[in-house]
Design a protein around this motif. Structure first.
Motif, PDB file in Angstrom:
ATOM      1  N   THR A  50     -11.820 122.673  73.185  1.00  0.00           N
ATOM      2  CA  THR A  50     -10.774 122.819  72.178  1.00  0.00           C
ATOM      3  C   THR A  50     -11.367 123.290  70.861  1.00  0.00           C
ATOM      4  N   HIS A  63      -8.397 116.195  76.879  1.00  0.00           N
ATOM      5  CA  HIS A  63      -8.179 116.851  75.583  1.00  0.00           C
ATOM      6  C   HIS A  63      -7.376 115.963  74.639  1.00  0.00           C
ATOM      7  N   VAL A  89     -14.174 119.928  76.807  1.00  0.00           N
ATOM      8  CA  VAL A  89     -13.155 119.325  77.682  1.00  0.00           C
ATOM      9  C   VAL A  89     -13.687 119.361  79.110  1.00  0.00           C
ATOM     10  N   ALA A 148      -8.090 117.585  82.686  1.00  0.00           N
ATOM     11  CA  ALA A 148      -8.553 118.217  81.455  1.00  0.00           C
ATOM     12  C   ALA A 148      -7.544 118.037  80.327  1.00  0.00           C
TER      13      ALA A 148
END
Length: 309
Positions: A60, A95, A79, A91
């Motif tokens: 991210t 996140h 991630v 994932a």
């Protein structure tokens, strides 16, 4: 079918040749580009190097909008992702958890987009991009970092080491009122040269002062950091004084940066700040004391074991 090119990447459909009203819907505000910190690139490469049984990694991107229409990418976090059916959902959960923890420390940083160390656009790329777009309040980008080009130059022994980096934004492909797919259009991406210059200057000063590296204690590291901050404050004070005297022309961008820095400081009085610092120092002293006590007990235990044996 997946299409690739040097300027655009698309994920779309085969259409009849009789279709003439296919359009790319322009959504979101028009941006002048993105500016990325070199530290973000280093973090992405470090994530790629530390991967396990993965062809590529994702993560991210975070930052905040600038004054000149550019979005500043200031940080990132990895991630967890593997090439299997359940990995995409895992994932997404990973996140959201890391984003919540990150924004507790940096509440002003927003989700700018996501990165991948693969330059291929696939169906999974579209799924991830849609997920990030739903999570973000602003148009997001997909940053591709291809470390294979750099690795090839290093293996060949070439001094001209290059890294392929590109940023893309998705644009919906529509046929009348129907949505057929998305089109990834490359957007301008600029490297923050000021941050890079500071890193190179610090590295040059370290190399010039000594050829050996030693680990600093906690107090030495704190003292070094305070000295650096005081030196920066002296430089800023001298710059502001020159502007007040009229010897240097004022720069509005620098002024806005100083205002942002000052506004980010917590508004606490001197007594409260002293209390926080004293409590932190006491906690640090307690940790050092307990570490020394544990070391002494281990040494005594080793001596007793030697005598008994």
């Amino acid at each position: 079918r997946v299409h690739g090119g040097s300027r655009t990447l698309s994920f779309g459909l085969m259409l009849p040749t009789s279709v003439h009203h296919l359009s790319l819907a322009q959504t979101g505000p028009q941006l002048s580009g993105f500016e990325i910190s070199p530290l973000v690139i280093f973090s992405i490469l470090d994530h790629h190097i530390r991967r396990e049984n993965q062809q590529h990694v994702i993560g991210t991107l975070l930052g905040q909008p600038g004054y000149d229409g550019k979005f500043e990418i200031t940080s990132c976090f990895p991630v967890a992702y593997n090439d299997d059916d359940q990995s995409i959902e895992n994932a997404k959960k990973f996140h959201k958890t890391l984003l919540e923890l990150h924004q507790r420390v940096h509440p002003k940083e927003l989700v700018i987009g996501w990165y991948s160390t693969s330059d291929e656009i696939s169906s999974e790329t579209v799924l991830f991009h849609q997920f990030y777009q739903e999570e973000a309040a602003t148009p997001i980008i997909h940053l591709t970092v291809d470390p294979t080009m750099m690795a090839a130059h290093l293996v060949s022994g070439s001094n001209d080491v290059r890294l392929s980096i590109a940023a893309y934004m998705s644009v919906p492909i529509t046929l009348g009122d129907r949505s057929l797919g998305v089109h990834f259009q490359q957007v301008p991406l600029h490297l923050n040269s000021e941050t890079l210059a500071v890193l190179l200057r610090n590295r040059t000063n370290e190399d010039a002062s000594s050829t050996t590296t030693t680990l600093l204690s906690d107090f030495e590291s704190l003292e070094s950091s305070i000295k650096q901050v005081l030196g920066m404050l002296d430089d800023i004070s001298a710059y502001v004084e020159k502007i007040s005297n009229g010897t240097v022309k004022a720069d509005s961008s620098i002024g806005r940066t100083l205002v942002d820095v000052l506004s980010s400081l917590p508004q606490i009085d001197t007594q409260q700040f002293d209390k926080i610092v004293n409590n932190s120092v006491q906690d640090l002293l307690m940790v050092i004391y307990l570490a020394n006590l544990t070391r002494t007990q281990l040494s005594i235990a080793e001596q007793l074991e030697t005598l008994v044996s």
